[in-house]
Design a protein around this motif. Structure first.
Motif, PDB file in Angstrom:
ATOM      1  N   ALA A 106      26.844   4.332  -7.076  1.00 19.16           N
ATOM      2  CA  ALA A 106      25.475   4.174  -7.587  1.00 19.16           C
ATOM      3  C   ALA A 106      25.435   4.447  -9.085  1.00 19.16           C
ATOM      4  CB  ALA A 106      24.527   5.108  -6.856  1.00 19.16           C
ATOM      5  N   ASP A 107      26.173   5.465  -9.535  1.00 13.22           N
ATOM      6  CA  ASP A 107      26.239   5.754 -10.968  1.00 13.22           C
ATOM      7  C   ASP A 107      26.875   4.597 -11.733  1.00 13.22           C
ATOM      8  OD1 ASP A 107      25.173   8.218 -10.328  1.00 13.22           O
ATOM      9  OD2 ASP A 107      27.124   9.244 -10.353  1.00 13.22           O
ATOM     10  N   ARG A 108      27.936   4.057 -11.191  1.00  7.58           N
ATOM     11  CA  ARG A 108      28.615   2.942 -11.861  1.00  7.58           C
ATOM     12  C   ARG A 108      27.740   1.700 -11.910  1.00  7.58           C
ATOM     13  NH1 ARG A 108      34.408   0.216 -10.300  1.00  7.58           N
ATOM     14  NH2 ARG A 108      34.306  -1.383 -11.888  1.00  7.58           N
ATOM     15  N   LEU A 109      27.077   1.395 -10.800  1.00  6.72           N
ATOM     16  CA  LEU A 109      26.193   0.229 -10.774  1.00  6.72           C
ATOM     17  C   LEU A 109      25.047   0.395 -11.761  1.00  6.72           C
ATOM     18  CD1 LEU A 109      26.050  -0.535  -6.952  1.00  6.72           C
ATOM     19  CD2 LEU A 109      27.285  -1.808  -8.715  1.00  6.72           C
ATOM     20  N   ALA A 110      24.541   1.613 -11.894  1.00  2.00           N
ATOM     21  CA  ALA A 110      23.458   1.869 -12.849  1.00  2.00           C
ATOM     22  C   ALA A 110      23.952   1.693 -14.288  1.00  2.00           C
ATOM     23  CB  ALA A 110      22.899   3.268 -12.642  1.00  2.00           C
ATOM     24  N   ARG A 111      25.167   2.155 -14.572  1.00  4.81           N
ATOM     25  CA  ARG A 111      25.731   1.981 -15.918  1.00  4.81           C
ATOM     26  C   ARG A 111      25.968   0.510 -16.243  1.00  4.81           C
ATOM     27  NH1 ARG A 111      29.218   6.137 -14.493  1.00  4.81           N
ATOM     28  NH2 ARG A 111      30.882   4.638 -14.208  1.00  4.81           N
TER      29      ARG A 111
END
Length: 130
Positions: A106-111
């Motif tokens: 989720a953090d990577r997709l948000a970045r």
């Protein structure tokens, strides 16, 4: 020497078959996609590799390249397939995100600018959870 080779091969075949059986049982018994991926990827790969080593010990040397290709194919395709299945399960809500200790995807997709949309997330029904 043949007796020792036969004994080692029997142990390798039996152990490999046991790992394959445990992997299959894990696919049936584990509750979520992530756990099932471990059963399918780890146990099945180790089981197949043990069986291939046992077969290589008994087979003529001219069959070794074929067995090596089968082993390499398994080692190269299993992680890729597991990655694709895991991502698909994540995006289609096939796993319970509340059980994750850390949600790095989720953090990577948000970045990257492609987070899961609010409409993609299932609505939590608090009454159904009680």
């Amino acid at each position: 020497m043949t007796l020792v080779l036969d004994a080692v091969t029997a142990v390798l075949f039996t152990t490999g078959a046991a790992f394959c059986l445990l992997g299959a049982l894990g696919l049936l018994r584990f509750p979520d996609t992530v756990s099932r991926l471990h059963a399918a990827a780890k146990a099945q790969t180790l089981g197949l590799l043990l069986i291939l080593v046992g077969a290589a010990a008994q087979a003529p040397a001219r069959h070794a390249p074929v067995l090596l290709l089968v082993a390499l194919s398994q080692l190269l395709t299993t992680p890729i397939t597991s990655q694709i299945i895991g991502r698909t399960a994540y995006r289609t809500h096939g796993l319970d995100r509340d059980l994750l200790l850390r949600d790095e995807l989720a953090d990577r997709l948000a970045r990257e600018g492609t987070p899961l949309q609010g409409r993609d997330r299932p609505e939590r029904d608090e009454d159904a959870e009680r």
